[in-house]
Design a protein around this motif. Structure first.
Motif, PDB file in Angstrom:
ATOM      1  N   VAL A 124      52.464  31.590  40.552  1.00 18.00           N
ATOM      2  CA  VAL A 124      53.454  30.804  41.300  1.00 18.00           C
ATOM      3  C   VAL A 124      54.054  31.693  42.381  1.00 18.00           C
ATOM      4  N   ASN A 125      54.041  31.223  43.625  1.00 11.31           N
ATOM      5  CA  ASN A 125      54.576  32.055  44.703  1.00 11.31           C
ATOM      6  C   ASN A 125      55.984  31.623  45.094  1.00 11.31           C
ATOM      7  N   LEU A 126      56.611  32.400  45.960  1.00  5.76           N
ATOM      8  CA  LEU A 126      58.004  32.143  46.329  1.00  5.76           C
ATOM      9  C   LEU A 126      58.164  30.799  47.013  1.00  5.76           C
ATOM     10  N   SER A 127      57.218  30.416  47.845  1.00  9.70           N
ATOM     11  CA  SER A 127      57.296  29.135  48.527  1.00  9.70           C
ATOM     12  C   SER A 127      57.382  27.979  47.527  1.00  9.70           C
ATOM     13  N   GLU A 128      56.571  28.017  46.478  1.00 12.06           N
ATOM     14  CA  GLU A 128      56.606  26.972  45.455  1.00 12.06           C
ATOM     15  C   GLU A 128      57.934  26.969  44.707  1.00 12.06           C
ATOM     16  N   LEU A 129      58.437  28.149  44.413  1.00 13.82           N
ATOM     17  CA  LEU A 129      59.707  28.241  43.697  1.00 13.82           C
ATOM     18  C   LEU A 129      60.850  27.656  44.522  1.00 13.82           C
ATOM     19  N   LEU A 130      60.867  27.966  45.814  1.00 14.70           N
ATOM     20  CA  LEU A 130      61.921  27.443  46.683  1.00 14.70           C
ATOM     21  C   LEU A 130      61.809  25.931  46.834  1.00 14.70           C
ATOM     22  N   ARG A 131      60.603  25.424  47.005  1.00 14.94           N
ATOM     23  CA  ARG A 131      60.426  23.973  47.107  1.00 14.94           C
ATOM     24  C   ARG A 131      60.860  23.279  45.820  1.00 14.94           C
ATOM     25  N   HIS A 132      60.578  23.919  44.683  1.00 11.25           N
ATOM     26  CA  HIS A 132      60.972  23.325  43.408  1.00 11.25           C
ATOM     27  C   HIS A 132      62.491  23.216  43.304  1.00 11.25           C
ATOM     28  N   MET A 133      63.206  24.224  43.786  1.00  7.70           N
ATOM     29  CA  MET A 133      64.671  24.160  43.778  1.00  7.70           C
ATOM     30  C   MET A 133      65.167  22.930  44.510  1.00  7.70           C
ATOM     31  N   GLU A 134      64.576  22.683  45.680  1.00  6.84           N
ATOM     32  CA  GLU A 134      65.028  21.572  46.503  1.00  6.84           C
ATOM     33  C   GLU A 134      64.553  20.228  45.949  1.00  6.84           C
TER      34      GLU A 134
END
Length: 211
Positions: A124-134
């Motif tokens: 899991v990369n940072l982009s996916e983690l940030l999108r998941h937050m939103e």
């Protein structure tokens, strides 16, 4: 919020021989493009120590974030050190988001992959983690204290609808983008807000226990 567990006396000694004052571009009340003036290292230290993480955040994340703050404090002596501090702050954010969200993302992949008879990737990369937050954890500009204080909006930078996307800022810093020499105004404050949002349930449980 808590303050840092202890000041950094060795930095204070070095700062005594360094010139001031300093001006720093930083979001202020009602102005995301504001500036902050520091007449002395003491003011600089007080300013950055306000961004210490809540004590309910796991120690491993808090200690990594404390390294980022230490580099920001040392930047009174050499402003270039803020860029190193920003990179460490990004690593603290990614560690926190991986801790909180990775299993949720992988579980969704597992369900989708099972329908196709495949094994899901657990990377899991940072982009996916940030999108998941939103997209999946309710994050909006209204949940970000920095945005509520200064105005403006950052939520589009999670999905990339607003550029530069947050993950791109981190990637440019980590991978040697040649033209990124200036600090990102308000970055360590924003990353603090995001880490505490991810751990908000732990923080609320801690506050309830304290009461």
């Amino acid at each position: 919020m808590t303050t840092a567990e202890a000041p950094f006396p060795h930095i204070s000694v070095a700062a005594e021989t360094s010139p001031g004052p300093r001006w720093l571009p930083w979001p202020i009340a009602g102005n995301p493009g504001g500036q902050v003036h520091f007449a002395s290292y003491g003011e600089w230290e007080t300013f950055f120590l306000r961004f210490d993480l809540h004590v309910a955040v796991p120690d491993i994340v808090r200690k990594k974030f404390a390294r980022a703050m230490k580099l920001h404090l040392l930047a009174w002596v050499d402003l270039d050190l803020i860029k190193a501090g920003e990179l460490v702050a990004w690593t603290a954010l990614e560690l926190a988001l991986t801790d909180v969200y990775k299993h949720r993302i992988v579980e969704k992949r597992r369900v989708a992959a099972a329908l196709k008879g495949k094994e899901p990737s657990e990377r899991v990369n940072l982009s996916e983690l940030l999108r998941h937050m939103e997209k999946n954890d309710g994050l909006t500009d209204a949940n970000i204290p920095l945005v509520q204080k200064s105005g403006g909006s950052v939520i589009g930078r999670f999905s990339g609808t607003q550029q530069p996307a947050l993950n791109q800022l981190r990637n440019d810093l980590a991978h040697g983008y040649p033209f990124d020499g200036l600090l990102q105004s308000g970055l360590i404050e924003l990353l603090r807000d995001l880490i505490e949002y991810a751990y908000r349930d732990r923080i609320e449980d801690y506050k309830a226990w304290q009461r």
